[in-house]
Design a protein around this motif. Structure first.
Motif, PDB file in Angstrom:
ATOM      1  N   GLN A 155     -66.719 -23.069  50.533  1.00 28.90           N
ATOM      2  CA  GLN A 155     -68.147 -23.235  50.834  1.00 28.90           C
ATOM      3  C   GLN A 155     -68.603 -24.693  50.703  1.00 28.90           C
ATOM      4  N   ASP A 156     -68.315 -25.307  49.529  1.00 31.41           N
ATOM      5  CA  ASP A 156     -68.908 -26.637  49.304  1.00 31.41           C
ATOM      6  C   ASP A 156     -67.905 -27.786  49.432  1.00 31.41           C
ATOM      7  N   GLY A 157     -66.638 -27.465  49.690  1.00 35.87           N
ATOM      8  CA  GLY A 157     -65.652 -28.517  49.962  1.00 35.87           C
ATOM      9  C   GLY A 157     -65.110 -29.243  48.744  1.00 35.87           C
ATOM     10  N   GLN A 158     -65.552 -28.890  47.546  1.00 38.71           N
ATOM     11  CA  GLN A 158     -65.114 -29.648  46.371  1.00 38.71           C
ATOM     12  C   GLN A 158     -64.108 -28.850  45.536  1.00 38.71           C
ATOM     13  N   ILE A 159     -62.953 -29.461  45.256  1.00 41.76           N
ATOM     14  CA  ILE A 159     -61.937 -28.812  44.412  1.00 41.76           C
ATOM     15  C   ILE A 159     -61.883 -29.576  43.085  1.00 41.76           C
ATOM     16  N   TYR A 160     -62.157 -28.895  41.990  1.00 43.22           N
ATOM     17  CA  TYR A 160     -62.082 -29.511  40.662  1.00 43.22           C
ATOM     18  C   TYR A 160     -60.951 -28.850  39.894  1.00 43.22           C
ATOM     19  N   TYR A 161     -59.913 -29.600  39.551  1.00 39.79           N
ATOM     20  CA  TYR A 161     -58.780 -29.002  38.819  1.00 39.79           C
ATOM     21  C   TYR A 161     -57.945 -30.136  38.214  1.00 39.79           C
ATOM     22  N   PRO A 162     -57.457 -29.952  36.967  1.00 36.64           N
ATOM     23  CA  PRO A 162     -56.662 -31.027  36.351  1.00 36.64           C
ATOM     24  C   PRO A 162     -55.196 -30.955  36.774  1.00 36.64           C
ATOM     25  N   GLY A 163     -54.957 -31.011  38.073  1.00 36.89           N
ATOM     26  CA  GLY A 163     -53.598 -30.827  38.597  1.00 36.89           C
ATOM     27  C   GLY A 163     -52.873 -32.127  38.922  1.00 36.89           C
ATOM     28  N   GLY A 164     -53.567 -33.290  38.731  1.00 33.93           N
ATOM     29  CA  GLY A 164     -52.941 -34.576  39.043  1.00 33.93           C
ATOM     30  C   GLY A 164     -52.393 -34.588  40.460  1.00 33.93           C
ATOM     31  N   GLY A 215     -58.052 -27.289  58.906  1.00 35.83           N
ATOM     32  CA  GLY A 215     -58.068 -25.904  59.380  1.00 35.83           C
ATOM     33  C   GLY A 215     -59.467 -25.339  59.557  1.00 35.83           C
ATOM     34  N   LYS A 216     -60.398 -25.796  58.709  1.00 37.02           N
ATOM     35  CA  LYS A 216     -61.706 -25.137  58.695  1.00 37.02           C
ATOM     36  C   LYS A 216     -62.856 -26.098  58.973  1.00 37.02           C
ATOM     37  N   GLY A 217     -62.492 -27.339  59.329  1.00 34.45           N
ATOM     38  CA  GLY A 217     -63.539 -28.299  59.671  1.00 34.45           C
ATOM     39  C   GLY A 217     -64.459 -28.623  58.506  1.00 34.45           C
ATOM     40  N   LEU A 218     -63.905 -28.594  57.282  1.00 33.76           N
ATOM     41  CA  LEU A 218     -64.719 -28.908  56.103  1.00 33.76           C
ATOM     42  C   LEU A 218     -64.617 -30.394  55.773  1.00 33.76           C
ATOM     43  N   ASP A 219     -65.427 -30.823  54.818  1.00 34.37           N
ATOM     44  CA  ASP A 219     -65.312 -32.186  54.318  1.00 34.37           C
ATOM     45  C   ASP A 219     -64.868 -32.077  52.863  1.00 34.37           C
TER      46      ASP A 219
END
Ligand code: NAP
Length: 284
Positions: A155-164, A215-219
């Motif tokens: 939905q909002d295009g932001q991924i927050y994760y401590p995955g380095g 794939g989904k035209g997101l930012d």
């Protein structure tokens, strides 16, 4: 007879569906703690036996007459997980099961960063120590975990994760189930085999953002947040301390590359190409 623990879970039910294409229902037993969770209309004619992983006597009874057991790893974590899985192995040996096909994790080991890696290592060792025949499926992360990692990014295009920069060789749970059904029914093959079950490519979380964009035209963008901030968010959401520890161990494991390996074993077992992670992301 072939029996499955964890038969009411996602992987268990998918595997049952594939098994029913290969052997008569009368040869299959689902071992569950709650039969109501088993979609019996999908698995008509199979035997249903009840046992909780915490109840060794019930497990021994449920495993009566079973030649091959698919032991699906428990969904518990920490010391409880190990106790439950070792219970299943002990019960299988006591009931005279010949072979266990066990769903392990990609990097098991006493020093594994991912807590489940430590549990799975102990279970693998116990199966060998009991002298049972075995096949180990060392599974990477399922495609189906991607929505859990990326949260609301669709939905909002932001991924927050401590995955380095850690990469994950995401793999289709459906493909794993089909491969398991093959191994369970190909008697005399796959003895003492250890298979790394992965997708065809490994993606970092930045790669996931790029794929979402394409794939989904997101930012979409990936934010590699500090582990402490992640832990604080999990605590705010009410996650118990043990579950927070488990979740953090998964993130640290990914950062360290424990889920980055790519192996073509799954395609050898399936005799076809694996499902592509790009197609899965496209459908999110
Ligand atoms: N590779 C990955 O990405 C990944 C992701 C998630 C989990 N896993 C592991 O892979 C396993 C299978 O995945 P899944 O998607 O099928 O998980 P799932 O849908 O959560 O299924 C877990 C199964 O374990 C059963 N179970 C849990 N505790 C039990 C107990 N005390 N006694 C008897 N049965 C018990 C559950 O029974 P109920 O239906 O009664 O709850 C369910 O059938 C999981 O259990 C976990 O170890 C792997």
């Amino acid at each position: 007879m072939i029996a499955l623990t964890g038969a009411s879970g996602h992987l268990g039910q998918l595997t049952l569906t594939h098994l029913l294409k290969k052997v008569p229902a009368s040869q299959l037993a689902a071992i569950v703690r709650n039969p109501a969770k088993l979609e019996t209309d999908r698995h008509v004619g199979i035997t249903i036996r009840m046992a909780d992983y915490d109840d060794r006597d019930a497990l021994v009874e449920a495993l009566d007459g079973v030649e091959t057991l698919l032991q699906i790893s428990t969904s518990a974590s920490g010391p409880l997980a190990s106790r439950q899985e070792l219970n299943v192995v002990a019960a299988a040996a006591m009931a005279g099961v010949r072979k266990i096909v066990y769903t392990s994790t990609l990097v098991p080991g006493p020093e594994a960063i991912f807590w489940a890696g430590q549990t799975c290592a102990a279970t693998e060792e116990a199966i060998k120590d009991r002298g049972l025949a075995y096949t180990f499926f060392r599974n990477s992360m399922y495609f189906e975990t991607i929505p859990l990692f990326i949260g609301t990014a669709v939905q909002d295009g932001q991924i927050y994760y401590p995955g380095g920069d850690g990469k994950v060789s995401f793999v289709s749970r459906e493909d794993i189930a089909e491969a398991l059904a093959g191994v369970l029914t190909e008697s005399g093959r796959h003895e003492s085999a250890v298979y790394r079950i992965t997708g065809a490519e490994a993606l970092s979380f930045a790669d996931l953002a790029t794929r979402l964009n394409a794939g989904k035209g997101l930012d979409a963008a990936y934010h590699d947040i500090p582990e402490a901030d992640f832990a604080a968010e999990l605590a705010k959401a009410g996650l118990p301390q043990d579950d927070i520890g488990f979740t953090l161990s998964m993130a640290a494991s990914i950062r360290a590359g424990e889920f980055a390996a790519v192996d073509d074993q799954l395609e050898k077992l399936l005799g076809r190409k694996r499902k592509a992670v790009g197609d899965y992301i496209q459908e999110l």
